[in-house]
Design a protein around this motif. Sequence first.
Motif, PDB file in Angstrom:
ATOM      1  N   GLN A  60       0.237   6.412  -3.562  1.00 43.89           N
ATOM      2  CA  GLN A  60      -1.098   6.373  -3.365  1.00 43.89           C
ATOM      3  C   GLN A  60      -2.194   7.491  -3.503  1.00 43.89           C
ATOM      4  OE1 GLN A  60      -2.402   5.000   0.380  1.00 43.89           O
ATOM      5  NE2 GLN A  60      -3.708   2.681  -0.368  1.00 43.89           N
ATOM      6  N   LYS A  64      -4.570   8.281  -6.557  1.00 43.14           N
ATOM      7  CA  LYS A  64      -5.721   8.416  -5.517  1.00 43.14           C
ATOM      8  C   LYS A  64      -6.242   9.592  -6.341  1.00 43.14           C
ATOM      9  CE  LYS A  64      -7.012   5.794  -1.406  1.00 43.14           C
ATOM     10  NZ  LYS A  64      -6.487   6.419  -0.008  1.00 43.14           N
ATOM     11  N   ASP A 316      -7.318   3.055 -10.434  1.00 41.83           N
ATOM     12  CA  ASP A 316      -8.190   2.116  -8.897  1.00 41.83           C
ATOM     13  C   ASP A 316      -7.164   1.322  -8.966  1.00 41.83           C
ATOM     14  OD1 ASP A 316     -10.363   1.867  -7.183  1.00 41.83           O
ATOM     15  OD2 ASP A 316     -10.202   0.099  -8.376  1.00 41.83           O
ATOM     16  N   SER A 317      -6.522   0.348  -9.769  1.00 43.96           N
ATOM     17  CA  SER A 317      -5.606  -0.807  -9.146  1.00 43.96           C
ATOM     18  C   SER A 317      -4.657  -0.690  -8.314  1.00 43.96           C
ATOM     19  CB  SER A 317      -6.179  -1.928 -10.342  1.00 43.96           C
ATOM     20  OG  SER A 317      -6.957  -2.249 -11.812  1.00 43.96           O
ATOM     21  N   SER A 319      -4.356   2.212  -6.617  1.00 41.76           N
ATOM     22  CA  SER A 319      -4.121   2.337  -5.172  1.00 41.76           C
ATOM     23  C   SER A 319      -4.638   2.042  -4.237  1.00 41.76           C
ATOM     24  CB  SER A 319      -5.268   3.621  -5.393  1.00 41.76           C
ATOM     25  OG  SER A 319      -5.503   5.077  -5.898  1.00 41.76           O
ATOM     26  N   ARG A 320      -5.081   0.896  -5.043  1.00 44.92           N
ATOM     27  CA  ARG A 320      -5.068  -1.492  -3.902  1.00 44.92           C
ATOM     28  C   ARG A 320      -4.068  -1.177  -4.014  1.00 44.92           C
ATOM     29  NH1 ARG A 320      -7.892  -3.962  -6.567  1.00 44.92           N
ATOM     30  NH2 ARG A 320      -8.560  -3.161  -8.564  1.00 44.92           N
ATOM     31  N   ASN A 321      -3.294  -1.635  -4.758  1.00 42.64           N
ATOM     32  CA  ASN A 321      -1.829  -2.193  -4.970  1.00 42.64           C
ATOM     33  C   ASN A 321      -0.446  -1.892  -4.225  1.00 42.64           C
ATOM     34  OD1 ASN A 321      -2.687  -4.310  -6.807  1.00 42.64           O
ATOM     35  ND2 ASN A 321      -1.641  -2.938  -8.259  1.00 42.64           N
ATOM     36  N   GLY A 323      -1.695  -0.020  -1.830  1.00 48.27           N
ATOM     37  CA  GLY A 323      -2.703   0.047   0.240  1.00 48.27           C
ATOM     38  C   GLY A 323      -1.990  -1.636   0.255  1.00 48.27           C
ATOM     39  N   ASP A 324      -2.378  -2.452  -0.384  1.00 49.97           N
ATOM     40  CA  ASP A 324      -1.789  -3.869   0.276  1.00 49.97           C
ATOM     41  C   ASP A 324      -0.303  -3.858   0.023  1.00 49.97           C
ATOM     42  OD1 ASP A 324      -4.308  -4.800  -0.491  1.00 49.97           O
ATOM     43  OD2 ASP A 324      -3.385  -5.469  -2.335  1.00 49.97           O
TER      44      ASP A 324
END
Length: 357
Positions: A60, A64, A316-317, A319-321, A323-324
Amino acid sequence: MAMAAALRREGRRFASPLISHQPITPFRSALIPEEHVPLGVRSISTQVVRNRMKSVKNIQKITKAMKMVAASKLRLIQTRAENSRGLWQPFTALLGDTPSVDVKKNVIVTISSDKGLCGGINSTAVKVSRAINRLTSGPDKETKFVILGEKAKVQLIRDSKKSITICLTELQKNPLNYTQVSVLADDILKNVEYDALRIVYNKFQSVVAFLPTMATVLSPEVVEREAESGGKLGDLDSYEIEGGETKGEILQNLAEFQFSCVSVATTLYFLSSIWDRVQFSKHVSPIQVQFSKYVLFNAVMENACSEQGARMSAMDSSSRNAGDMLDRLTLTYNRTRQASITTELTEIISGAAALEG
């Protein structure tokens, strides 16, 4: 008696694993869901989950950082690309863009990136190039490829290796400028025989959107043929031609100039200072060569801008994945730790009750 002794020995051999005092520690993979774990197998080790969480956090951080780098590069390239469109668009409107012209020798210039992790931008350019190859192929026709970028080279070399004439990579190793693309355009114009150059690139629209685009540049011979046959290539018929030059001669002079305008995104590199303006006028004084290089420069810059926008969106996608996934692993870790604590308390209470009984 001998039979009884043998049975006792066999009984001890089979019963020994059952009465062993060594604890059984079954292995469970972190990738196996909890509902698929066999009955009696305990949860995964908390150390395994902690290691997995640590690796996801590191990934992550990397995504970022890559997003921030792509955003900074995008700002610089986007400004140059948008300001340069006004140089080649008037000439394209004058000469027109005629992709439906039927010619014998087609050269497809595919522009891609040298690095990945930018979504489907390179795959889209390759798919469009292959579709154009199928449409322009025929018994009496010849189609060649000119590839700019490592990613398009890797994909097109699988099925079109014999059709590749020129392949150039590492264009963006240094910041893109007009000199670099000018040499490139000269190399293509001198070494490739063509009736129509079909430049495939991704036109920048926004950070999350790009448009696969094909720009067609005809050779002087085809331009003269179309002019003599009465074909309308652009808005040139709306103007009065003064002097001794004919329409065919004017179109021949402007055809090569169109090629450099479609392929490259900006010429502000040379127009940023008076010295650059002087060097620019000395370098590309013939109008036909100037127009050709403008077009190629525009396409390269537009594709570079689309690449950074696609990479920014992809990171960005990612990083969000990440985080999930980290949230799910944290929940698994807490459940595993709570289950181990509950098991230990149960064993302690059971042992104490057994001692009291």
